[in-house]
Write a protein that holds these residues in place. Structure first.
Motif, PDB file in Angstrom:
ATOM      1  N   ALA A  40       0.824  -1.211   0.000  1.00 55.98           N
ATOM      2  CA  ALA A  40       0.000   0.000   0.000  1.00 55.98           C
ATOM      3  C   ALA A  40       0.857   1.259   0.000  1.00 55.98           C
ATOM      4  O   ALA A  40       0.480   2.268  -0.606  1.00 55.98           O
ATOM      5  CB  ALA A  40      -0.939  -0.006   1.197  1.00 55.98           C
ATOM      6  N   ASP A  41       2.016   1.227   0.656  1.00 54.51           N
ATOM      7  CA  ASP A  41       2.897   2.396   0.666  1.00 54.51           C
ATOM      8  C   ASP A  41       3.349   2.757  -0.742  1.00 54.51           C
ATOM      9  O   ASP A  41       3.456   3.927  -1.091  1.00 54.51           O
ATOM     10  CB  ASP A  41       4.131   2.153   1.538  1.00 54.51           C
ATOM     11  N   LEU A  42       3.607   1.743  -1.549  1.00 46.94           N
ATOM     12  CA  LEU A  42       4.028   1.979  -2.931  1.00 46.94           C
ATOM     13  C   LEU A  42       2.900   2.634  -3.720  1.00 46.94           C
ATOM     14  O   LEU A  42       3.116   3.585  -4.474  1.00 46.94           O
ATOM     15  CB  LEU A  42       4.463   0.668  -3.579  1.00 46.94           C
ATOM     16  N   ALA A  43       1.685   2.153  -3.535  1.00 47.30           N
ATOM     17  CA  ALA A  43       0.535   2.759  -4.209  1.00 47.30           C
ATOM     18  C   ALA A  43       0.369   4.214  -3.776  1.00 47.30           C
ATOM     19  O   ALA A  43       0.064   5.083  -4.587  1.00 47.30           O
ATOM     20  CB  ALA A  43      -0.732   1.969  -3.918  1.00 47.30           C
ATOM     21  N   GLY A  44       0.590   4.489  -2.496  1.00 46.23           N
ATOM     22  CA  GLY A  44       0.495   5.866  -2.008  1.00 46.23           C
ATOM     23  C   GLY A  44       1.526   6.776  -2.650  1.00 46.23           C
ATOM     24  O   GLY A  44       1.233   7.925  -2.999  1.00 46.23           O
ATOM     25  N   GLN A  45       2.752   6.271  -2.837  1.00 45.58           N
ATOM     26  CA  GLN A  45       3.802   7.065  -3.482  1.00 45.58           C
ATOM     27  C   GLN A  45       3.453   7.365  -4.947  1.00 45.58           C
ATOM     28  O   GLN A  45       3.568   8.508  -5.404  1.00 45.58           O
ATOM     29  CB  GLN A  45       5.133   6.329  -3.449  1.00 45.58           C
ATOM     30  N   VAL A  46       3.047   6.332  -5.677  1.00 43.97           N
ATOM     31  CA  VAL A  46       2.725   6.496  -7.099  1.00 43.97           C
ATOM     32  C   VAL A  46       1.522   7.413  -7.259  1.00 43.97           C
ATOM     33  O   VAL A  46       1.529   8.342  -8.083  1.00 43.97           O
ATOM     34  CB  VAL A  46       2.485   5.130  -7.781  1.00 43.97           C
ATOM     35  N   HIS A  47       0.480   7.177  -6.467  1.00 48.54           N
ATOM     36  CA  HIS A  47      -0.725   8.006  -6.545  1.00 48.54           C
ATOM     37  C   HIS A  47      -0.415   9.463  -6.175  1.00 48.54           C
ATOM     38  O   HIS A  47      -0.876  10.394  -6.834  1.00 48.54           O
ATOM     39  CB  HIS A  47      -1.807   7.443  -5.627  1.00 48.54           C
ATOM     40  N   GLY A  48       0.390   9.655  -5.132  1.00 46.21           N
ATOM     41  CA  GLY A  48       0.762  11.015  -4.727  1.00 46.21           C
ATOM     42  C   GLY A  48       1.507  11.758  -5.822  1.00 46.21           C
ATOM     43  O   GLY A  48       1.259  12.942  -6.072  1.00 46.21           O
ATOM     44  N   ALA A  49       2.412  11.075  -6.506  1.00 49.64           N
ATOM     45  CA  ALA A  49       3.148  11.692  -7.615  1.00 49.64           C
ATOM     46  C   ALA A  49       2.200  12.018  -8.764  1.00 49.64           C
ATOM     47  O   ALA A  49       2.320  13.077  -9.389  1.00 49.64           O
ATOM     48  CB  ALA A  49       4.265  10.768  -8.090  1.00 49.64           C
ATOM     49  N   ALA A  50       1.240  11.134  -9.035  1.00 48.99           N
ATOM     50  CA  ALA A  50       0.273  11.379 -10.106  1.00 48.99           C
ATOM     51  C   ALA A  50      -0.589  12.597  -9.792  1.00 48.99           C
ATOM     52  O   ALA A  50      -0.792  13.463 -10.647  1.00 48.99           O
ATOM     53  CB  ALA A  50      -0.609  10.148 -10.312  1.00 48.99           C
ATOM     54  N   VAL A  51      -1.082  12.678  -8.576  1.00 46.07           N
ATOM     55  CA  VAL A  51      -1.909  13.824  -8.175  1.00 46.07           C
ATOM     56  C   VAL A  51      -1.107  15.117  -8.255  1.00 46.07           C
ATOM     57  O   VAL A  51      -1.575  16.122  -8.784  1.00 46.07           O
ATOM     58  CB  VAL A  51      -2.485  13.621  -6.756  1.00 46.07           C
ATOM     59  N   SER A  52       0.110  15.083  -7.764  1.00 46.82           N
ATOM     60  CA  SER A  52       0.962  16.275  -7.809  1.00 46.82           C
ATOM     61  C   SER A  52       1.241  16.696  -9.246  1.00 46.82           C
ATOM     62  O   SER A  52       1.246  17.883  -9.572  1.00 46.82           O
ATOM     63  CB  SER A  52       2.277  15.995  -7.072  1.00 46.82           C
TER      64      SER A  52
END
Length: 95
Positions: A40-52
């Motif tokens: 889940a941490d990896l998904a949070g990193q990827v999703h956060g970069a996408a949103v940013s």
């Protein structure tokens, strides 16, 4: 995004394995069949970069430079973003 699926399979290409990470939707039907138990941490990193990137035009690392050829490496264990120099050296002969 490149992430080897931990689920052994023959003749299957995992072309959209990044989608559940991009949308931080690891609980979607079928994700576990191709991704096993993705972190889940990896998904949070990827999703956060996408949103940013969508919101601010800044995913959190410098723009692509053909000379340096740096790439962002997502790693669930990393506390800070990893940027790898010449990240495509291993596939350059294919181009």
């Amino acid at each position: 995004m490149h992430r080897a699926s931990p689920v052994p399979s023959i003749g299957v290409a995992y072309h959209c394995l990044d989608v559940p990470f991009w949308f931080d939707h690891l609980d979607a039907d079928g994700v576990d069949r191709i991704a096993g138990a993705p972190p889940a941490d990896l998904a949070g990193q990827v999703h956060g970069a996408a949103v940013s990137f969508v919101r601010d035009r800044n995913p959190g690392w410098s723009l692509w430079d053909a000379t340096a050829r740096r790439a962002r490496v997502f790693d669930a264990a990393a506390s800070v973003p990893l940027v790898e120099s010449d990240a495509y050296a291993d596939v350059a002969p294919l181009i």
